[in-house]
Design a protein around this motif. Sequence first.
Motif, mmCIF file in Angstrom:
data_model
loop_
_atom_site.group_PDB
_atom_site.id
_atom_site.type_symbol
_atom_site.label_atom_id
_atom_site.label_comp_id
_atom_site.label_asym_id
_atom_site.label_seq_id
_atom_site.Cartn_x
_atom_site.Cartn_y
_atom_site.Cartn_z
ATOM 1 N N VAL A 169 8.568 11.133 -9.642
ATOM 2 C CA VAL A 169 8.231 10.008 -8.776
ATOM 3 C C VAL A 169 7.417 8.976 -9.553
ATOM 4 C CG1 VAL A 169 6.994 9.289 -6.691
ATOM 5 C CG2 VAL A 169 8.286 11.434 -6.705
ATOM 6 N N ARG A 170 6.440 9.443 -10.287
ATOM 7 C CA ARG A 170 5.590 8.533 -11.063
ATOM 8 C C ARG A 170 6.419 7.708 -12.041
ATOM 9 N NH1 ARG A 170 1.819 11.394 -15.180
ATOM 10 N NH2 ARG A 170 3.544 10.897 -16.583
ATOM 11 N N VAL A 194 12.799 3.415 -4.311
ATOM 12 C CA VAL A 194 12.408 4.720 -4.866
ATOM 13 C C VAL A 194 11.780 5.571 -3.767
ATOM 14 C CG1 VAL A 194 10.875 5.904 -6.495
ATOM 15 C CG2 VAL A 194 12.095 3.831 -7.208
ATOM 16 N N LEU A 195 10.914 4.975 -2.951
ATOM 17 C CA LEU A 195 10.275 5.731 -1.874
ATOM 18 C C LEU A 195 11.298 6.230 -0.862
ATOM 19 C CD1 LEU A 195 7.002 3.732 -1.054
ATOM 20 C CD2 LEU A 195 7.489 5.285 -2.945
ATOM 21 N N PRO A 223 0.798 -1.222 0.000
ATOM 22 C CA PRO A 223 0.000 0.000 0.000
ATOM 23 C C PRO A 223 0.831 1.272 0.000
ATOM 24 C CG PRO A 223 -0.145 -1.127 2.117
ATOM 25 C CD PRO A 223 0.526 -2.063 1.169
ATOM 26 N N ASP A 224 2.045 1.218 0.563
ATOM 27 C CA ASP A 224 2.902 2.408 0.552
ATOM 28 C C ASP A 224 3.266 2.800 -0.880
ATOM 29 O OD1 ASP A 224 4.325 0.009 0.388
ATOM 30 O OD2 ASP A 224 6.087 0.785 1.431
ATOM 31 N N ILE A 225 3.551 1.823 -1.719
ATOM 32 C CA ILE A 225 3.887 2.106 -3.118
ATOM 33 C C ILE A 225 2.656 2.586 -3.870
ATOM 34 C CG2 ILE A 225 4.682 1.084 -5.289
ATOM 35 C CD1 ILE A 225 6.438 -0.801 -3.647
ATOM 36 N N ALA A 226 1.522 1.910 -3.666
ATOM 37 C CA ALA A 226 0.294 2.264 -4.382
ATOM 38 C C ALA A 226 -0.140 3.690 -4.077
ATOM 39 C CB ALA A 226 -0.816 1.283 -4.031
ATOM 40 N N LEU A 227 -0.088 4.084 -2.811
ATOM 41 C CA LEU A 227 -0.523 5.424 -2.431
ATOM 42 C C LEU A 227 0.470 6.486 -2.881
ATOM 43 C CD1 LEU A 227 -1.963 4.566 1.067
ATOM 44 C CD2 LEU A 227 -3.262 5.447 -0.869
ATOM 45 N N ALA A 228 1.770 6.171 -2.834
ATOM 46 C CA ALA A 228 2.768 7.127 -3.316
ATOM 47 C C ALA A 228 2.589 7.378 -4.814
ATOM 48 C CB ALA A 228 4.176 6.612 -3.023
#
Length: 325
Positions: free
Chosen positions: A244-245, A310-311, A227-232
């Motif tokens: 970022v995208r 990346v995050l 979920p951290d990746i999906a929301l970022a």
Amino acid sequence: MFPPGLLAFPLTPFADDDTVASDVFARHLERQLDARRPIGDEASSPSAWFVACGTGEFSALSIAEYRELVRTAVEVVDGRAPVYAGAGGGPQLAREFARIAAECRADGLLLLPPYLVSSTPAGVVEHVRYVAAATPLPIVVYRRANAVIDPAAAITLMDIPNVVGIKDGVGDIDAMSRLVAAARTSGHARAATFGFLNGLPTAEVSAPAYRAIGVDSYSSAVLSFAPDIALAFYDALVTGATDVREQLLEAFYLPLTRLRDQVPGYAVALVKAGARLDGVPVGSVRPPLVEATPEHIDRLGRIIDQGRAVLRAKSLNPEVAEATK
């Protein structure tokens, strides 16, 4: 009301004895509900939950299991966001699922393509009308496989009061652009409010293209295991953070898509493998889906690590952000 934004399609966990693991399902939902990302002056999170749908292995569930999942989701989410439940099969069976979803206090339905039978777009509209007449719940219609919906059919669907939108699982951007444009310019009383949803597997890859034709909502299976990746990614898409995208696409989403495409059914099996890697004991998939191989699970783990790298580099990982306050 059509659910906007980023939409969660949680998994159905199975225990070792092949029963639905309701306690794991509840934890699975809570983890996604607890996920938050800053976006502007607000916090983003999934805006609706679609349970017992494709990622939730709807076609593999008994009616009793379906009831248990929908009831559990409504209890856990507890009004924090709408809960939509899958409904499908033949017309009478779809009505039965719709009845159970309403009894369990779901907020809406995702109407899956009718079982096996092919028809015309007008025939699909009549199938939707038949199911919609038996339920007060808002319905999102899944445009996929034998559920053929053309621009004329989309406009006709707006005449059915409790049909609130269309989820696209076809992926023909040109055809979808014409369908959206036809609906928006139809002069229909609901032309401006009728919803459209990008429902392709790993929808983040196509999200920028769909957003360009006016389809801002999309489903995210990645929410079920990262979920951290999906929301970022969603925040980057909404705020225009192109760097970022693009980095998340290159490091995570495109490799994930290439891996997913290697085996039919991996759109679910890989998601379950990812959830297990993340410490959620969701169990295996039910047949005819096949489990991800150990080699592919190892590769998936590396892909997840690349996304989180990346995050970290962008200080978008919640743990990193908390540590630097």
